[in-house]
Design a protein around this motif. Structure first.
Motif, PDB file in Angstrom:
ATOM      1  N   PRO A 196       0.826  -1.192   0.000  1.00 52.10           N
ATOM      2  CA  PRO A 196       0.000   0.000   0.000  1.00 52.10           C
ATOM      3  C   PRO A 196       0.865   1.248   0.000  1.00 52.10           C
ATOM      4  CG  PRO A 196      -0.733  -1.579   1.633  1.00 52.10           C
ATOM      5  CD  PRO A 196       0.565  -2.062   1.101  1.00 52.10           C
ATOM      6  N   GLY A 197       0.386   2.272  -0.667  1.00 50.31           N
ATOM      7  CA  GLY A 197       1.122   3.521  -0.710  1.00 50.31           C
ATOM      8  C   GLY A 197       0.535   4.433  -1.757  1.00 50.31           C
ATOM      9  N   PRO A 198       1.188   5.532  -2.041  1.00 46.51           N
ATOM     10  CA  PRO A 198       0.653   6.483  -3.011  1.00 46.51           C
ATOM     11  C   PRO A 198       0.526   5.866  -4.385  1.00 46.51           C
ATOM     12  CG  PRO A 198       2.462   7.425  -1.734  1.00 46.51           C
ATOM     13  CD  PRO A 198       2.432   5.960  -1.444  1.00 46.51           C
ATOM     14  N   ALA A 199      -0.444   6.368  -5.143  1.00 47.63           N
ATOM     15  CA  ALA A 199      -0.644   5.874  -6.495  1.00 47.63           C
ATOM     16  C   ALA A 199       0.523   6.279  -7.365  1.00 47.63           C
ATOM     17  CB  ALA A 199      -1.959   6.409  -7.058  1.00 47.63           C
ATOM     18  N   ALA A 200       0.732   5.522  -8.433  1.00 44.78           N
ATOM     19  CA  ALA A 200       1.837   5.817  -9.334  1.00 44.78           C
ATOM     20  C   ALA A 200       1.594   7.123 -10.044  1.00 44.78           C
ATOM     21  CB  ALA A 200       1.994   4.696 -10.350  1.00 44.78           C
ATOM     22  N   LEU A 207      -3.391   3.492   2.539  1.00 44.96           N
ATOM     23  CA  LEU A 207      -4.089   2.453   1.784  1.00 44.96           C
ATOM     24  C   LEU A 207      -5.109   3.004   0.802  1.00 44.96           C
ATOM     25  CD1 LEU A 207      -4.750  -0.061   4.710  1.00 44.96           C
ATOM     26  CD2 LEU A 207      -3.034  -0.264   2.918  1.00 44.96           C
ATOM     27  N   THR A 208      -5.335   4.312   0.840  1.00 42.80           N
ATOM     28  CA  THR A 208      -6.386   4.912   0.011  1.00 42.80           C
ATOM     29  C   THR A 208      -5.983   4.965  -1.453  1.00 42.80           C
ATOM     30  OG1 THR A 208      -7.182   6.253   1.847  1.00 42.80           O
ATOM     31  CG2 THR A 208      -7.746   7.004  -0.361  1.00 42.80           C
ATOM     32  N   ARG A 209      -6.937   4.669  -2.324  1.00 40.69           N
ATOM     33  CA  ARG A 209      -6.720   4.743  -3.766  1.00 40.69           C
ATOM     34  C   ARG A 209      -7.038   6.158  -4.275  1.00 40.69           C
ATOM     35  NH1 ARG A 209      -9.599  -0.719  -6.229  1.00 40.69           N
ATOM     36  NH2 ARG A 209      -8.433  -2.251  -4.980  1.00 40.69           N
ATOM     37  N   ARG A 210      -6.241   6.621  -5.241  1.00 39.66           N
ATOM     38  CA  ARG A 210      -6.535   7.891  -5.903  1.00 39.66           C
ATOM     39  C   ARG A 210      -7.871   7.770  -6.632  1.00 39.66           C
ATOM     40  NH1 ARG A 210      -2.920  11.920  -7.689  1.00 39.66           N
ATOM     41  NH2 ARG A 210      -1.196  10.542  -7.135  1.00 39.66           N
TER      42      ARG A 210
END
Length: 551
Positions: free
Chosen positions: A53-57, A428-431
């Motif tokens: 989990p982490g920032p979106a690409a 864990l949040t999705r863009r």
């Protein structure tokens, strides 16, 4: 005996905040208008959750042939062909929806030069059902109210959150509800009725030797003894409950079971001293009850019904106190040992490991030693030896299994508490990309891919979030039908519990997800701005990965 950390875990409010990153709500790409595309022009997938989990690409330029971004991160760019099987990178609990029958393909298979959206959007023949949330999925609201503007999440209703009372959790269940002393539900498990019959039968046989004149009435006296004995067990558990409430620790329930009772304390004591007190009060009260029954026995005739009952209750409470003081988890004595080791080492995990291994050694000692002890103290009559030996061995095996299993569960719970702070909603949040309700699915996915986003939020004309597009619904729509399917037909309306704060982590995050089961949640900042979309599947994967790491 009480069980702490039954369904919740220690708070992680003192954890360091997650590393700041770019705001995950991506702007809509290509604002000139929703250019519909024919089959095969768009990858048609919201990329699956990353392994870590982490920032979106970061977003890149879309490939004109495949519709994918020119990003080297393959996790955010799955293959475009999805007509035969779902993307293997989609979570298993979501991709299962795509196994259902796909909508019927139009008879005219020629590709139109400029597809025209019909006046009434065609829906898939069977809209995939939303998979049930797992036992660890659910959420309660932790967002905040804020003035209306395009990127705000407005909260209606009376759910939890800043300045609002938390939603009441569903009843835990667990048997027949007997009452709510101190506000804590007390349940009698079905297995209690079995042990009540067993106690009535065994104690009735003893009464037949001591008071043969009772006849069949001895079983009525034995049943009264069984009820009084478990009332004493309830007092033992209430001692744990009162101490926990005194220390501001929530108690989920008290349950009377086959071998005694369990107080399910949902959080860990903050200090080893409180842990010691919390564990010791149960056996202490059992010793006090034993003394009370002994004092009541003194003026009573020993060979009378009251005398036999009082003597039995005195001995049984003494046995309960002595057994629970044995220094091994999950017994109260094991928690006391854990508190001592915690105090000496300064590490609660070290105390748990020590007490759990002592508990396992204790289980082996009970399995071997209890039959030998009872045989040495038992009757020498040949007819009684065989049956008594079998019963003693069976009892020892059951007790040993309970202690061994409880010690292992204590280790697992300690590992869970150790890794819980690693679960952060922000990480864990999705863009997400905001889209209008009538936006075709193909266009919404094109915008998401162009912006490096992995979730879709349906907003109204004012930009207020109205619903979340379900990943399971996207998987169930064949690629050639996506230009004619509006996103609103695949969206789930936002309820108050589906808004969670981006600041939640650890136990608070899991509590929020348990309170309102769903597959996706809208994550909001404290100011009310949309931060992104949290998938319950992403949280579960992160949870399993954290639990797999060594302590």
């Amino acid at each position: 005996m009480d069980v702490s950390g039954g369904t919740g875990q220690p708070r992680s409010g003192n954890d360091e905040p997650a590393e700041p990153r770019a705001h995950p709500t991506a702007p809509a790409a290509d604002p000139t208008g929703p250019a519909q595309r024919g089959p095969g022009e768009t990858s048609g997938h919201i990329p699956a959750a990353p392994d870590e989990p982490g920032p979106a690409a970061p977003k890149g330029k879309p490939d004109p042939d495949t519709g994918r971004e020119g990003d080297t991160d393959a996790r955010s760019n799955p293959p475009s062909d999805n007509r035969r099987a779902p993307d293997p990178s989609v979570p298993s609990d979501i991709s299962a929806a795509s196994d259902r029958s796909a909508p019927t393909e139009p008879s005219n298979t020629s590709e139109p030069s400029a597809p025209t959206e019909p006046s009434t959007p065609q829906r898939p023949a069977e809209e995939p059902r939303e998979p049930a949330a797992g036992p660890r999925h659910a959420a309660h609201h932790a967002g905040a109210d804020a003035p209306r503007h395009r990127t705000e999440a407005h909260t209606e209703g009376t759910g939890g959150g800043p300045g609002r009372p938390p939603q009441r959790r569903p009843e835990p269940g667990g048997g027949l509800l007997m009452g709510r002393p101190f506000g804590v539900p007390v349940y009698v498990a079905p297995s209690w009725f079995l042990v009540a019959v067993l106690i009535t039968w065994v104690f009735g046989g003893q009464l037949d030797r001591v008071l043969p004149e009772l006849g069949a009435a001895r079983y009525l006296v034995s049943l009264f003894f069984a009820i009084a004995f478990y009332a004493s067990v309830l007092v033992h558990e209430l001692a744990h409950t009162v101490a926990a409430l005194r220390f501001k620790l929530p108690v989920r329930r008290i349950q009377l079971q086959f071998f005694g009772g369990v107080s399910e304390i949902e959080k860990e004591a903050e200090t080893p001293g409180r842990e010691f007190v919390l564990a010791f009060v149960g056996p202490l009260l059992s010793l006090v009850l034993s003394g009370v029954f002994y004092a009541a026995l003194l003026p009573v005739e020993p060979d009378s019904v009251p005398g036999v009952l009082l003597a039995g209750l005195m001995v049984s409470n003494l046995i309960v106190a002595a057994f629970n003081l044995l220094p091994g988890l999950p017994l109260d004595g094991g928690r006391m040992l854990r508190a001592v080791v915690w105090k000496l080492t300064g590490k609660p995990m070290s105390g748990t490991i020590a007490a759990a291994w002592v508990g396992r050694a204790l289980a082996i000692a009970v399995l071997i030693g209890l039959p030998l002890l009872t045989q040495s103290l038992g009757s020498d009559a040949a007819d009684d030896v065989g049956m008594d030996t079998v019963m003693d061995a069976l009892l020892a095996a059951i007790l040993a299994a309970i202690i061994w299993t409880g010690a292992g569960n204590s280790l697992r719970m300690a590992r869970l508490r150790e890794h819980l702070p690693e679960l952060r909603a922000r990480a864990l949040t999705r863009r997400a990309v905001p889209v209008q309700a009538d936006t075709p699915l193909s266009e919404a996915l094109r915008r998401a891919n162009a912006s490096g986003a992995r979730a879709l939020v349906v907003v109204d004309a004012d930009g207020t979030p109205a619903s979340l597009v379900r990943e399971a619904g996207i998987v169930g729509v064949p690629e050639h039908r996506r230009p004619w399917v509006p996103v609103s037909t695949l969206a789930q309306d936002l309820t108050d519990g589906m808004r969670v704060s981006a600041e939640l982590s650890g136990e608070e995050l899991l509590d929020a997800l348990r309170a309102n089961p769903a597959t996706e949640y809208l994550v909001v900042e404290e100011t009310g701005e949309i931060y992104g979309v949290l998938s319950a599947a992403d949280v579960e994967r992160a949870f399993v990965k954290a639990m797999a790491r060594p302590s």
